[in-house]
Write a protein that holds these residues in place. Structure first.
Motif, PDB file in Angstrom:
ATOM      1  N   LEU A 118       0.825  -1.215   0.000  1.00  0.00           N
ATOM      2  CA  LEU A 118       0.000   0.000   0.000  1.00  0.00           C
ATOM      3  C   LEU A 118       0.860   1.267   0.000  1.00  0.00           C
ATOM      4  N   THR A 119       1.994   1.206   0.709  1.00  0.00           N
ATOM      5  CA  THR A 119       2.885   2.376   0.707  1.00  0.00           C
ATOM      6  C   THR A 119       3.473   2.568  -0.694  1.00  0.00           C
ATOM      7  N   VAL A 120       3.847   1.449  -1.311  1.00  0.00           N
ATOM      8  CA  VAL A 120       4.344   1.529  -2.692  1.00  0.00           C
ATOM      9  C   VAL A 120       3.230   2.098  -3.582  1.00  0.00           C
ATOM     10  N   SER A 121       1.988   1.660  -3.318  1.00  0.00           N
ATOM     11  CA  SER A 121       0.833   2.170  -4.092  1.00  0.00           C
ATOM     12  C   SER A 121       0.749   3.685  -3.986  1.00  0.00           C
ATOM     13  N   CYS A 122       0.900   4.196  -2.754  1.00  0.00           N
ATOM     14  CA  CYS A 122       0.813   5.659  -2.564  1.00  0.00           C
ATOM     15  C   CYS A 122       1.890   6.350  -3.400  1.00  0.00           C
ATOM     16  N   CYS A 123       3.121   5.825  -3.319  1.00  0.00           N
ATOM     17  CA  CYS A 123       4.226   6.433  -4.091  1.00  0.00           C
ATOM     18  C   CYS A 123       3.904   6.399  -5.581  1.00  0.00           C
ATOM     19  N   SER A 183      10.235   3.911  -2.635  1.00  0.00           N
ATOM     20  CA  SER A 183       9.624   2.596  -2.833  1.00  0.00           C
ATOM     21  C   SER A 183      10.634   1.482  -2.611  1.00  0.00           C
ATOM     22  N   VAL A 184      11.861   1.677  -3.123  1.00  0.00           N
ATOM     23  CA  VAL A 184      12.918   0.659  -2.941  1.00  0.00           C
ATOM     24  C   VAL A 184      13.197   0.480  -1.457  1.00  0.00           C
ATOM     25  N   VAL A 185      13.309   1.586  -0.718  1.00  0.00           N
ATOM     26  CA  VAL A 185      13.615   1.509   0.725  1.00  0.00           C
ATOM     27  C   VAL A 185      12.491   0.777   1.466  1.00  0.00           C
ATOM     28  N   ILE A 206       6.166  -9.610  -6.098  1.00  0.00           N
ATOM     29  CA  ILE A 206       4.726  -9.698  -5.755  1.00  0.00           C
ATOM     30  C   ILE A 206       4.289  -8.398  -5.065  1.00  0.00           C
ATOM     31  N   ILE A 207       5.078  -7.961  -4.080  1.00  0.00           N
ATOM     32  CA  ILE A 207       4.732  -6.737  -3.335  1.00  0.00           C
ATOM     33  C   ILE A 207       4.753  -5.517  -4.273  1.00  0.00           C
ATOM     34  N   GLY A 208       5.833  -5.411  -5.062  1.00  0.00           N
ATOM     35  CA  GLY A 208       5.990  -4.256  -5.958  1.00  0.00           C
ATOM     36  C   GLY A 208       4.898  -4.201  -7.020  1.00  0.00           C
ATOM     37  N   LEU A 209       4.605  -5.372  -7.598  1.00  0.00           N
ATOM     38  CA  LEU A 209       3.611  -5.434  -8.676  1.00  0.00           C
ATOM     39  C   LEU A 209       2.214  -5.145  -8.132  1.00  0.00           C
ATOM     40  N   PHE A 210       1.898  -5.726  -6.983  1.00  0.00           N
ATOM     41  CA  PHE A 210       0.598  -5.488  -6.350  1.00  0.00           C
ATOM     42  C   PHE A 210       0.477  -3.997  -5.998  1.00  0.00           C
ATOM     43  N   GLY A 211       1.586  -3.449  -5.472  1.00  0.00           N
ATOM     44  CA  GLY A 211       1.611  -2.030  -5.111  1.00  0.00           C
ATOM     45  C   GLY A 211       1.427  -1.128  -6.314  1.00  0.00           C
TER      46      GLY A 211
END
Lengths: 302, 230
Positions: A29-34, A187-189, A229-234
């Motif tokens: 979700l944080t990646v989503s926000c970014c 996002s990377v961090v 998985i996390i990055g793509l979902f985000g």
């Protein structure tokens, strides 16, 4: 990579995501926000660019034709100007048309006065010139100024406005690039921290894997897939939000701007989507791979 | 099979000497105990064989390959020639006995069919065929070590390295494990056991390499552990 291995890696990655489900979801979700800020920053930049392009095209250059030049000479001159590298269009405004334009802007006695000049029209012929690229405005202006005395007697251009618009456009571009880089780094961090938790929980497993003869890549793959998985979902969430949200957002902005909105056209959502969606999804994958690769490196030195 | 040629190991961080100028050869199919008091260098010997630590001098040959010259990427392939058993078992806690053993085969890219065939064989050999679905925390210490042993032999490596394999076990279970190691050795696997268990070393009458202060002080073909025999 064999089917068994691929199956093993995916199962391990899914187990990792499930074991830290809360952290995985919050990271995504944080990646989503970014990524959401990223995609809307891009669409803002694309629209500003589009607006400026429209404004730049409208604020062209006017070159006034010497009265002594024949119509055939004026046509030759028009072709010569049209051949300039940055010139998009050259339109000849005849003396009659110039008077019509001037009369249309006035009303009442002033309009009557202008129209009374129709038989003894003092207005000159002119060329309305639009440019391909506002940034090269000065070069084209210099080329036109060189024609003074050779059929042209004056050139009018609002250099300051065009210059300011080009500068503004460049500032928007630089700020956009900065925002993109900053959000990409964030996002990377974020993904690194999530994967670090998973890696930490599986330190003993990694140690065992090393002693049993696992290669670094065998150990890395499940973590990399987990990051993907996390990055793509985000990344998927903001792409979906953009697909359904851009149209209503533009409508909202248009209604807020009122009649002013009719002066400018907004970029079509699909134009932005076809470019931004693959970029955002790829960025999700890249930050996932980068985040997990950085976080696991330290644990592989056994 | 394993050869140390004038080997030394000095730890860079604190300057401690693991062992110095050690030369020894362990032949194919041998059963060797490496014994010595704490700090004698036997753990360093095991760590160097496993390439967990690098030599600071000399040459190490494992299965006719110069292990000293191996790059980082080649180490996993060397480790696949050796089964490893540790004192603390080192099992994956969230995996069943079957999965723990199968894992060693997944790493070398074995097919699903091979895994289905070889894992039960290895579990039968160590007497754990009925516990294949149990998790490590449902097993006794002896059963956990048997699982680790099954994992170490499932790929049929030519060498088996055991670091204090009976250290966490009661005497009866310890003898059961040693008996299994003896069986494995009789089938042709070279077995190297670093241990403090003097009763086992004395009882098994195998080759004993004794280390003291980082040097080989005794190498007896059918030796015992105790001090007076050194």
């Amino acid at each position: 990579m064999g089917f068994n291995r691929a199956k093993y890696f995916i199962e391990e990655a899914a187990t990792g995501v499930a074991r830290n489900s809360l952290m995985s979801v919050s990271s995504a979700l944080t990646v989503s926000c970014c990524m959401l800020i990223l995609i809307f920053s891009y669409s803002l930049a694309a629209n500003v660019d589009y607006f400026l392009e429209q404004i730049e095209n409208k604020s062209g250059i006017t070159a006034f034709v010497d009265d002594a030049l024949s119509d055939a000479g004026a046509e030759r001159l028009r072709l010569q100007i049209a051949a300039e590298p940055n010139v998009a269009t050259v339109t000849l405004i005849t003396k009659e048309r110039a008077l019509e334009i001037m009369a249309d802007k006035e009303t009442g006695a002033a309009k009557d006065l202008i129209e009374s000049l129709r038989d003894d029209n003092p207005l000159p012929r002119s060329f309305e010139i639009t440019l391909l690229n506002g940034a090269d405005h000065d070069t084209t202006l210099a080329a036109l100024n060189a024609l003074i005395g050779k059929g042209i007697y004056r050139v009018n251009a609002d250099s300051a406005t065009v210059g300011a618009l080009v500068l503004f456009n460049n500032v928007v571009r630089v700020v956009s690039v900065f925002v993109v880089l900053l959000l990409g780094f964030l996002s990377v961090v974020i993904i690194m921290n999530t994967i670090k938790l998973t890696v930490n929980a599986r330190k003993t497993d990694i140690n065992i894997m090393k002693y049993v003869g696992a290669t670094d890549w065998f150990i890395k793959w499940p973590f990399i897939i987990e990051g993907v998985i996390i990055g793509l979902f985000g990344a998927l969430i903001p792409v979906v939000i953009f697909a359904f949200g851009y149209g209503p957002l533009v409508d909202g902005v248009k209604s807020a701007l009122g009649s002013f909105a009719t002066l400018l056209k907004f970029k079509d959502g699909m134009d932005i989507f076809v470019f931004a969606a693959p970029v955002i999804l790829s960025a999700g994958v890249i930050v996932g791979v980068a985040g997990s690769s950085f976080s696991i490196r330290r644990y592989l030195r056994v | 099979m394993i050869e140390f040629v004038n080997c030394s190991k000095v730890y860079e961080d604190n300057g401690a000497v693991g062992f110095k100028d050690v030369s020894l050869r362990i032949g194919e199919g041998e059963f060797v105990f490496v014994v010595g008091p704490s700090g004698s260098g036997k753990s360093s010997v095991i760590r160097v064989i496993l390439k967990e630590e690098e030599l600071t001098g000399g040459r190490l040959i494992i299965d006719e390959e110069d292990a000293t010259a191996l790059g980082r990427a080649e180490i996993p392939y060397l480790r696949r020639k050796m089964g490893v058993v540790f004192q603390d078992f080192r099992l994956r806690q969230n995996k069943t006995v079957f999965e723990n053993v199968a894992f060693a085969m997944q790493i070398v890219g074995a097919s699903y069919r091979e895994i289905r065939r070889n894992v039960p064989m290895a579990l039968t050999m160590v007497g754990l065929s009925r516990k294949s679905k149990a998790y490590p925390n449902q097993l006794s210490g002896g059963e956990q070590q048997r699982t680790a042993l099954a994992r170490a032999i499932v790929n049929r490596p030519p060498i088996l390295i055991c670091d204090e394999p009976t250290g966490n076990l009661d005497p009866e279970t310890a003898w059961e494990i040693m008996s299994l190691l003896d069986d494995i050795n009789r089938r042709g696997t070279t077995v190297v056991v670093a241990t403090h268990a003097w009763d086992i070393v004395d009882g098994m009458k195998k080759r004993v390499i004794a280390l003291k202060n980082g040097a080989v002080v005794r190498d007896a073909a059918r030796g015992g552990y105790s001090e007076q025999l050194w």
